[in-house]
Design an enzyme around this catalytic site. Structure first.
Site, PDB file in Angstrom:
ATOM      1  N   LYS A  81       2.663 -22.589   8.345  1.00  0.00           N
ATOM      2  CA  LYS A  81       1.475 -22.925   7.556  1.00  0.00           C
ATOM      3  C   LYS A  81       0.988 -21.731   6.747  1.00  0.00           C
ATOM      4  CE  LYS A  81      -0.099 -26.391   7.499  1.00  0.00           C
ATOM      5  NZ  LYS A  81       0.272 -27.626   6.745  1.00  0.00           N
TER       6      LYS A  81
ATOM      7  N   TYR B 209       4.682 -22.637  14.249  1.00  0.00           N
ATOM      8  CA  TYR B 209       3.946 -23.570  13.384  1.00  0.00           C
ATOM      9  C   TYR B 209       2.931 -22.810  12.530  1.00  0.00           C
ATOM     10  CZ  TYR B 209       0.556 -27.063  11.899  1.00  0.00           C
ATOM     11  OH  TYR B 209      -0.310 -27.833  11.143  1.00  0.00           O
TER      12      TYR B 209
END
Length: 324
Positions: A142, A138
């Site tokens: 990002k 994750y």
């Protein structure tokens, strides 16, 4: 708790007659606006929604921890979605500013990373260099998405990019049936899932209402620019549990016992494949060390007390029957 008086007065005096676009407006961080059907992965799908808008708030991006295919489920929608929205901003002459909801995950992968930063803490000058598809996917998504945004922004001069980098977002939602990782975490802390104990897994926490105010300031303050680490508190799973227990009372099986790190290291991967032993080693027992000066001074944020965030979120979950 509002923005400070001078910032609030400045915002009140701004001309905001043109519409704004909020991508992902049905999500936790965003609000409710006129709805358009769009697809993060489809170029041009935001054209109708963005037409005539002065400010674009790009909040749409997947926030999930466990996925089957990190490239397909995290990286592609985050990066391609960001590119599609910002390239549409290039085509819409009305757009003067784009506010991107990035994440503290674009600053770091693990709390232990703070030891390798120039100041020994996380701030806007730090970029995540340790995430990958195999570790903290994750965070990897990002980081790549925000980097793509800056690359697009730097190739033009008509609109300004302002970035919000929130830590873990908690607090009450607009809708009682809002879902997502934040609500999953809170539910697990309160419904007995973690009754035997919780780890000292450090994290930054910020109230969703403070994140909303950060976006408002980023979108309309004339001087807003660059990145903004938006985090109000350094906490951990066990600290959240203990604070919730004091508010909720003994009828809820909220953890107050801290699990030893060796046990979390041993059992974590068996419970959740995203909680690898590397993740445990570099986060459990390591506090989230940060400097939020820029968000306070440049955006005028006054962070809510952590207790208020937890209490309001718990009360909403309890009232809606989601803890029974």
């Amino acid at each position: 708790m509002p923005l400070n008086a001078s910032t609030q007065a400045l915002l009140a005096g701004l001309e905001r007659s043109r519409p704004v676009l909020v991508t992902g407006a049905t999500g936790y961080v965003a609000g409710e606006l006129r709805v358009f059907a769009s697809d993060l992965l489809k170029p041009g799908s935001y054209a109708q929604a963005m037409a005539g808008c002065g400010v674009v708030f790009h909040t749409a991006s997947p926030f999930v921890v466990s996925v089957l295919d990190p490239e397909r489920d995290l990286v592609r929608p985050a990066v391609e979605g960001t590119r599609n929205v910002l390239e549409e901003a290039n085509r819409q002459a009305s757009v003067e500013r784009v506010v991107l909801t990035s994440s503290c995950a674009a600053i770091y992968s693990d709390n232990a990373d703070a030891q390798d930063t120039p100041r020994g803490c996380f701030d806007e000058s730090v970029w995540n260099t340790t995430a990958s598809l195999e570790h903290q996917a994750y965070s990897h998504s990002k980081t790549l998405a925000e980097q793509a945004a800056w690359q697009i922004a730097e190739r033009q001069s008509r609109w300004r990019l302002v970035v919000i980098n929130p830590s873990l977002v908690l607090g009450p939602a607009i809708s009682d049936d809002t879902r997502g990782e934040s609500f999953s975490l809170m539910t697990q802390l309160c419904d007995g899932t973690l009754r035997i104990g919780a780890p000292d897994y450090g994290m930054g926490v910020v109230d969703v209402r403070d994140v909303a105010e950060a976006h408002l300031a980023a979108g309309f303050l004339p001087t807003a620019n660059g990145r903004h680490l938006v985090a109000g508190h350094s906490s951990s799973f066990i600290e959240l549990g203990r604070a919730l227990r004091r508010h909720a009372g003994p009828q809820y099986a909220i953890p107050t016992r801290q699990l030893p790190k060796w046990l979390v290291w041993l059992a974590g991967p068996l419970v959740n494949k995203a909680v690898t032993r590397k993740v445990v080693a570099r986060n459990v027992g390591h506090p989230f060390v940060f400097d939020n000066t820029r968000s306070r001074e440049q955006l005028g944020l006054i962070y809510r007390p952590l207790e208020a965030t937890l209490h309001d979120m718990f009360d909403q979950l309890e009232a809606s029957g989601r803890l029974s």
